[in-house]
Design an enzyme around this catalytic site. Structure first.
Site, PDB file in Angstrom:
ATOM      1  NE  ARG A 168      -3.688  -2.425   0.167  1.00 46.03           N
ATOM      2  CZ  ARG A 168      -3.385  -3.617  -0.382  1.00 46.03           C
ATOM      3  NH1 ARG A 168      -2.256  -3.751  -1.073  1.00 46.03           N
ATOM      4  NH2 ARG A 168      -4.191  -4.638  -0.244  1.00 46.03           N
ATOM      5  CB  SER A 242      -9.634  -2.204   3.705  1.00 40.51           C
ATOM      6  OG  SER A 242     -10.217  -3.394   3.224  1.00 40.51           O
ATOM      7  CD  GLU A 338      -5.791  -0.019   2.931  1.00 39.29           C
ATOM      8  OE1 GLU A 338      -6.178   0.415   1.829  1.00 39.29           O
ATOM      9  OE2 GLU A 338      -5.805  -1.232   3.208  1.00 39.29           O
TER      10      GLU A 338
END
Length: 342
Positions: A168, A242, A338
């Site tokens: 990520r 998420s 995130e």
């Protein structure tokens, strides 16, 4: 200031972020060409403003109004730009919807992106986050990209190595943050394709339909079905998918947790570390289905924070902080969000 740049003032971003946060930006521009970015870079007043590049708004938490310029990427186009013995090369504009790209590749006979089906957001945002799901990351299918440097006022290209992809993560969160605007992305989709159904959820979904040797489209359909069951539709309940990254810990830390929690969900990594399931940690900490005001944790998936109606970005951020503190206290594990907080 250039009159032809179509700048809108005090513009609401509520419909442009998937959390549905009611925040505004001081200035807004819909970007449909590189020429518009060049004009912004040349305009001293505009170039001096704080800047936010917006795609699908699916990896964003607006904690208040933005006192700057939002550049909303609205470019479009998908095409086959080349092929060789190894791959087909597909280029997509930054403003294209990610799932639309996946469907386009499948409809035209270019498999490889099916495991990334139904991930929200735009093509341009995908390399920034190095999106991933069900055993495939963007870097596995990435060839190159073109971007515009808002400081230098010119375009440049990067290959996979130059993007410094991580979990990520990418160079766009570090050295190129706040200066590079991605224009298009080129993908290398393999000629010798094999279905990736290593994840149990995917294998079980296919088995339930009696599919033993799935096509790329069948893998995509299975993943769409799984995601639709687990994740809320942002059009119905605001969310950013998420919310936390799956934390990576040492083997010693993982073994210590496993001794305490025999049902701990973890996955071994190539470097000997272990990736823990953030959703499991949040669930075991007791947060699944809980709310603080209008900000809540989704009942079906603890990894997803939701706007139950009228929540502010600050309320979502406060909920996230409370979860982080609780997981750290109970398990000694740090959770990292995130979405980008603005």
């Amino acid at each position: 200031m250039s009159a032809d740049l179509s700048i809108q003032r005090s513009f609401s971003l509520r419909s442009l972020n998937t959390f549905g946060i009611d925040a505004a930006t001081a200035a807004y521009m819909k970007i449909s060409s590189t020429a518009m970015l060049e004009a912004v870079a040349r305009d001293g007043a505009l170039a001096a403003l704080p800047r936010l590049v917006l795609g699908g708004g699916s990896n964003l938490l607006l904690t208040g109004d933005f006192d700057g310029l939002v550049l909303h990427m609205a470019t479009s186009g998908i095409e086959l730009v080349g092929e060789d013995d190894d791959a087909f090369y597909i280029r997509a504009a930054a403003g294209e919807n990610w799932h639309r790209l996946v469907l386009w590749t499948l409809e035209h006979g270019f498999p490889g992106l099916e495991n990334l089906s139904l991930i929200p957001g735009s093509v341009g945002a995908s390399p920034i986050q190095n999106i991933g799901a069900y055993g495939v990351e963007l870097k596995d299918r990435f060839h190159s990209l073109t971007a515009f440097d808002m400081v230098e006022g010119k375009t440049f290209t990067l290959d996979r190595g130059a993007c410094r992809f991580g979990y990520r993560d990418s160079i766009f969160k570090h050295a190129l943050r706040d200066r590079a605007v991605i224009l298009d992305v080129t993908f290398a989709l393999p000629r010798q394709w094999e279905a990736n159904v290593r994840y149990a959820d995917v294998a079980q979904e296919l088995a339930a339909h009696g599919i033993e040797q799935p096509s790329a489209r069948q893998v995509s359909d299975a993943i769409v079905a799984i995601r639709a069951r687990k994740l809320p539709d942002p059009a119905v309940i605001g969310n950013a998918g998420s919310f936390f990254k799956n934390p990576v810990v040492t083997q010693a830390a993982r073994d210590a947790l496993l001794a305490r929690c025999p049902d701990l969900v973890s996955h071994a990594q190539a470097d000997g570390s272990y990736k823990l399931a953030a959703g499991w940690l949040i669930d075991r900490a007791g947060w699944k289905g809980k709310s603080i005001g209008a900000a809540g944790v989704y009942e079906k998936q603890a990894l997803v924070l939701v706007n139950r109606g009228g929540a502010s970005g600050r309320e979502i951020a406060e909920l996230a902080a409370a979860i982080q503190a609780d997981v750290r206290e109970k398990f000694g594990v740090a959770l990292e969000p995130e979405p980008v907080f603005v």
